[in-house]
Design a protein around this motif. Structure first.
Motif, PDB file in Angstrom:
ATOM      1  N   MET A   1       8.879 -13.536 -11.031  1.00 11.02           N
ATOM      2  CA  MET A   1       8.042 -12.844 -10.452  1.00 11.02           C
ATOM      3  C   MET A   1       8.964 -11.925  -9.563  1.00 11.02           C
ATOM      4  O   MET A   1       9.922 -12.618  -9.115  1.00 11.02           O
ATOM      5  N   LEU A   2       8.691 -10.601  -9.660  1.00  6.88           N
ATOM      6  CA  LEU A   2       9.691  -9.682  -8.826  1.00  6.88           C
ATOM      7  C   LEU A   2       9.357  -9.811  -7.155  1.00  6.88           C
ATOM      8  O   LEU A   2       8.536 -10.223  -6.621  1.00  6.88           O
ATOM      9  N   LEU A   3      10.502  -9.732  -6.313  1.00  9.36           N
ATOM     10  CA  LEU A   3      10.718  -9.893  -4.922  1.00  9.36           C
ATOM     11  C   LEU A   3       9.540  -9.002  -4.423  1.00  9.36           C
ATOM     12  O   LEU A   3       9.009  -9.317  -3.418  1.00  9.36           O
ATOM     13  N   GLU A   4       9.500  -7.783  -4.989  1.00  6.73           N
ATOM     14  CA  GLU A   4       8.534  -6.620  -4.408  1.00  6.73           C
ATOM     15  C   GLU A   4       7.062  -7.189  -4.752  1.00  6.73           C
ATOM     16  O   GLU A   4       6.267  -7.153  -3.693  1.00  6.73           O
ATOM     17  N   GLU A   5       6.668  -7.716  -5.968  1.00  3.89           N
ATOM     18  CA  GLU A   5       5.571  -8.344  -6.109  1.00  3.89           C
ATOM     19  C   GLU A   5       5.173  -9.259  -5.091  1.00  3.89           C
ATOM     20  O   GLU A   5       3.881  -9.526  -4.998  1.00  3.89           O
ATOM     21  N   ASP A  10      10.419  -4.205   0.143  1.00  2.00           N
ATOM     22  CA  ASP A  10       9.731  -3.078  -0.354  1.00  2.00           C
ATOM     23  C   ASP A  10      10.823  -2.390  -1.087  1.00  2.00           C
ATOM     24  O   ASP A  10      12.091  -2.430  -0.901  1.00  2.00           O
ATOM     25  N   LEU A  11      10.525  -1.791  -2.435  1.00  2.79           N
ATOM     26  CA  LEU A  11      11.281  -1.201  -3.295  1.00  2.79           C
ATOM     27  C   LEU A  11      10.793   0.294  -3.231  1.00  2.79           C
ATOM     28  O   LEU A  11       9.589   0.452  -3.907  1.00  2.79           O
ATOM     29  N   THR A  87      14.154  -3.509   2.505  1.00  6.93           N
ATOM     30  CA  THR A  87      13.759  -2.312   1.713  1.00  6.93           C
ATOM     31  C   THR A  87      15.116  -1.995   0.637  1.00  6.93           C
ATOM     32  O   THR A  87      16.004  -1.914   1.518  1.00  6.93           O
ATOM     33  N   VAL A  88      14.629  -1.704  -0.271  1.00 10.58           N
ATOM     34  CA  VAL A  88      15.729  -1.606  -1.365  1.00 10.58           C
ATOM     35  C   VAL A  88      15.327  -0.088  -1.814  1.00 10.58           C
ATOM     36  O   VAL A  88      14.399   0.166  -2.090  1.00 10.58           O
ATOM     37  N   LEU A  89      16.464   0.973  -1.629  1.00 11.14           N
ATOM     38  CA  LEU A  89      16.303   2.223  -2.067  1.00 11.14           C
ATOM     39  C   LEU A  89      17.319   2.464  -3.043  1.00 11.14           C
ATOM     40  O   LEU A  89      18.207   2.183  -3.230  1.00 11.14           O
ATOM     41  N   VAL A  90      16.773   2.667  -4.416  1.00 12.21           N
ATOM     42  CA  VAL A  90      17.245   2.996  -5.866  1.00 12.21           C
ATOM     43  C   VAL A  90      17.483   4.390  -5.744  1.00 12.21           C
ATOM     44  O   VAL A  90      16.807   5.273  -5.592  1.00 12.21           O
TER      45      VAL A  90
END
Length: 179
Positions: A1-5, A10-11, A87-90
């Motif tokens: 499972m994704l960290l965001e899910e 926050d992604l 928070t990860v900013l792509v």
């Protein structure tokens, strides 16, 4: 499972988009024998820097100026003040994203739980916000929105205001499902 899910981070997918009076209308219909004209001009209307999450959170910064490293830094600094979890900013690899100015701020942002992640080069298909820009330009804006700079600006910001309500994109785990 994704960290965001799991609600652990926050992604946000980030990118810029410019709007001018050159329409991005892929096709149109007109009555036989009637010629319809669409105004076209390179007049800059607005440049947007956006952050989009899979679940519909959208934050947009607007400028009439060119987007550069200083604006990116200003926006990330503001994001850092508003977050409630890591928070990860792509980002893609635009020069203003990977400039010395921006990269020199990474440690400071990491201390505030904001992390930059850079996509591989030449991979816009991995950046979900590219889908938003494409839908705005090629589907949601209408030919009549290009009659003036004010009309286009109003139409763009109407879409931004109503995003995830009247205008939306459903992102699934690994593919796009469009309503």
């Amino acid at each position: 499972m994704l960290l965001e899910e799991q609600g652990l981070i926050d992604l946000f997918f980030t990118d810029e988009c410019g709007f001018n009076l050159t329409p991005s209308i892929p096709y149109g219909w007109q009555p036989i024998g009637e010629q319809l004209k669409i105004r076209s001009s390179k007049t800059r209307v607005t440049n947007l820097f956006g952050l989009l999450s899979r679940n519909g959170k959208l934050k947009v910064y607007s400028t009439i100026e060119n987007i550069n490293s200083d604006l990116i830094i200003e926006c990330i600094d503001e994001v850092a003040l508003q977050i409630s979890r890591p928070t990860v900013l792509v980002f893609d690899n635009a020069p203003w994203h990977k400039s010395e100015k921006v990269l020199s701020k990474q440690e400071e942002w990491a201390e505030k739980s904001v992390y930059l992640f850079f996509l591989p080069t030449y991979s816009p298909h991995l950046n979900l916000i590219e889908t938003l820009w494409r839908k705005i330009k090629y589907e949601w804006l209408k030919a009549e929105d290009y009659t003036s700079a004010k009309t286009l600006r109003d139409a763009v910001f109407n879409i931004i205001r109503k995003y995830d309500d009247e205008f939306c994109i459903n992102f699934s785990k690994n593919f796009l499902c469009d309503d």
